[in-house]
Write a protein that holds these residues in place. Structure first.
Motif, PDB file in Angstrom:
ATOM      1  N   ILE A 133       6.412 -81.666  26.989  1.00 45.61           N
ATOM      2  CA  ILE A 133       5.026 -81.988  27.341  1.00 45.61           C
ATOM      3  C   ILE A 133       4.065 -81.023  26.664  1.00 45.61           C
ATOM      4  N   GLU A 134       4.379 -79.744  26.719  1.00 41.15           N
ATOM      5  CA  GLU A 134       3.446 -78.756  26.184  1.00 41.15           C
ATOM      6  C   GLU A 134       3.183 -78.955  24.694  1.00 41.15           C
ATOM      7  N   LEU A 135       4.230 -79.142  23.910  1.00 42.75           N
ATOM      8  CA  LEU A 135       4.031 -79.265  22.461  1.00 42.75           C
ATOM      9  C   LEU A 135       3.359 -80.581  22.077  1.00 42.75           C
ATOM     10  N   THR A 136       3.735 -81.678  22.727  1.00 42.43           N
ATOM     11  CA  THR A 136       3.094 -82.946  22.370  1.00 42.43           C
ATOM     12  C   THR A 136       1.641 -82.976  22.847  1.00 42.43           C
ATOM     13  N   THR A 137       1.366 -82.333  23.976  1.00 42.39           N
ATOM     14  CA  THR A 137      -0.009 -82.285  24.459  1.00 42.39           C
ATOM     15  C   THR A 137      -0.873 -81.406  23.560  1.00 42.39           C
ATOM     16  N   GLN A 138      -0.325 -80.313  23.085  1.00 37.73           N
ATOM     17  CA  GLN A 138      -1.060 -79.485  22.121  1.00 37.73           C
ATOM     18  C   GLN A 138      -1.384 -80.293  20.867  1.00 37.73           C
ATOM     19  N   MET A 139      -0.420 -81.098  20.404  1.00 36.17           N
ATOM     20  CA  MET A 139      -0.652 -81.891  19.203  1.00 36.17           C
ATOM     21  C   MET A 139      -1.742 -82.930  19.437  1.00 36.17           C
ATOM     22  N   LEU A 140      -1.717 -83.558  20.599  1.00 39.25           N
ATOM     23  CA  LEU A 140      -2.764 -84.524  20.935  1.00 39.25           C
ATOM     24  C   LEU A 140      -4.138 -83.864  20.949  1.00 39.25           C
ATOM     25  N   ALA A 141      -4.224 -82.681  21.526  1.00 35.04           N
ATOM     26  CA  ALA A 141      -5.505 -81.973  21.581  1.00 35.04           C
ATOM     27  C   ALA A 141      -6.025 -81.680  20.176  1.00 35.04           C
ATOM     28  N   VAL A 142      -5.107 -81.359  19.261  1.00 33.14           N
ATOM     29  CA  VAL A 142      -5.502 -81.123  17.874  1.00 33.14           C
ATOM     30  C   VAL A 142      -5.993 -82.430  17.227  1.00 33.14           C
TER      31      VAL A 142
END
Length: 423
Positions: free
Chosen positions: A163-172
């Motif tokens: 969740i953390e890595l995919t959510t960071q990517m979405l935010a970018v």
């Protein structure tokens, strides 16, 4: 036949197989989310592919529907846009019908020519040049995340990594406020949850209230982007494109949800599935550790093996005979990717997880034809970089308990996956 290799345990596998083989085909309801939560759907699809690959379910919690279960049959449905529609006004792309007043258009739930016009708006995000730039960001954030894992202690891989890595990517991708990025995760889960299933919300009204919050938040960001020079984030691309800048509120929310779910659920659940698959196949884990260059074939193989979205749906625009079955105008037709990706006639030893397959990209996980996932290369890039960084750091990510799976026959995913990294 290794048709039970993915099942949770021997007793559960045996019970599921016995029930699938004794139940009359007319009573099959492979869209039942409980089958996916318990990971017991495999023998039902095995039997359908053998005996009735185009199957009609006359009664389910989602109403009547057709199931298409073989690889090449799914491809034929995917590419016959004149007869099989994705339009949200007819029900959209999932087995679950949405009430007409709640339907939201997105470019994946549009037919031509509007589909291509809106899809092209966000396509520049996924060009090779832009992916090269994103790769730098992905590697940096992956390294930071992995370096802060609690080595030696049990933790939830889904929450702390997937969740953390995919959510960071979405935010970018959206240039979304960093401190609020977990809202994206919540909205993605809300968009696909089944109200009243013991999950996130009790009613459809609660679900829509949270999605309205999503729309309002993004509307504020939209106003900012419209009044700024064009930038390279998804929201700015849509705000400045003639095909999307005048979207009505439902179309706006529909495209947001599509991009959020597409950028979150698929990569997130494949990343969790990769840890699960390697633990279930320790010989393949050793092979990967011994030869990290196999990541290039490991990534598409795990995407096939996991199949993060179990199905897509179409609606028949006219009466048609398909593989000897009479499909009527207005009928719901569900293409089961999760079954097509286990079709023995197309994929050799489909239940086996083989990270050095000669043709690992022979799978349906991203769809096919005009609706094929626009973010394919980004999803593969994320998984490749994350696993490159994992292999640099950790000898073994050990699963220390059974995963908890999502109650959904659309998102094939994990709520939790307990793991430990040896000190």
């Amino acid at each position: 036949m290794q048709g039970t290799i993915d099942l949770a345990g021997d007793a559960q596998a045996r019970d599921a197989r016995e029930k699938a083989n004794s139940l009359a085909l007319a009573d099959f309801d492979v869209g039942n989310p409980e089958l996916f939560k318990t990971d017991t759907f495999w023998p039902y699809f095995d039997r359908l592919r053998r005996e009735e690959p185009v199957h009609y379910c006359k009664d389910s919690m989602f109403g009547p529907y057709w199931s298409v279960t073989k690889y090449n049959d799914i491809m034929d449905i995917e590419t016959n846009h004149a007869v099989f529609s994705s339009a949200s006004l007819l029900g959209g792309i999932t087995i679950r019908d949405i009430a007409p007043d709640l339907r939201r258009e997105s470019f994946i739930s549009m037919d031509q020519p509007r589909h291509s016009a809106q899809r092209k708006t966000v396509a520049p995000m996924f060009t090779p040049t832009h992916l090269d730039q994103l790769a730098i960001n992905i590697r940096k954030r992956s390294a930071e995340c992995l370096d802060h894992l609690p080595v030696g202690d049990e933790f939830d891989w889904v929450d702390q990594v997937s969740i953390e890595l995919t959510t960071q990517m979405l935010a970018v991708l959206f240039d979304f406020p960093w401190e609020d990025r977990r809202k994206l995760t919540r909205w993605s889960d809300i968009a696909t949850t089944i109200p009243g299933s013991g999950g996130l919300v009790a009613t459809e009204e609660e679900r829509m209230a949270e999605l309205s919050e999503c729309a309002a938040y993004f509307a504020r960001l939209w106003k900012e982007r419209v009044n700024q020079p064009p930038k390279s984030d998804l929201l700015s691309m849509m705000a400045h494109s003639p095909a999307t800048r005048d979207m009505n509120p439902k179309n706006f929310l529909g495209n947001l949800i599509l991009l959020i779910v597409g950028g979150n659920d698929t990569t997130r659940n494949t990343l969790s599935g990769s840890v699960y698959a390697l633990n279930k196949n320790p010989d393949q884990y050793r092979k990967l550790r011994d030869n990290p260059d196999l990541i290039d074939s490991f990534v598409p193989e795990v995407i096939r093996w996991q199949t993060p979205l179990a199905h897509m749906r179409r609606t028949a625009l006219e009466d048609i005979e398909f593989r000897g079955r009479q499909i009527r105008k207005g009928d719901k037709v569900v293409m089961w990717y999760v079954s097509g990706n286990r079709d023995e006639e197309v994929i050799d030893r489909p239940y086996e997880f083989i990270i050095d397959r000669s043709r690992p990209r022979t799978h349906l996980s991203f769809g096919f034809g005009i609706h094929r996932c626009v973010g394919i290369r980004l999803a593969e890039l994320q998984l490749r970089i994350i696993w490159e960084e994992i292999l640099k750091r950790y000898e073994n990510i050990e699963m220390v308990g059974d995963p908890k799976r999502v109650y959904s026959s659309f998102v094939k995913g994990y709520e939790t996956l307990p793991v430990r990294i040896a000190a």
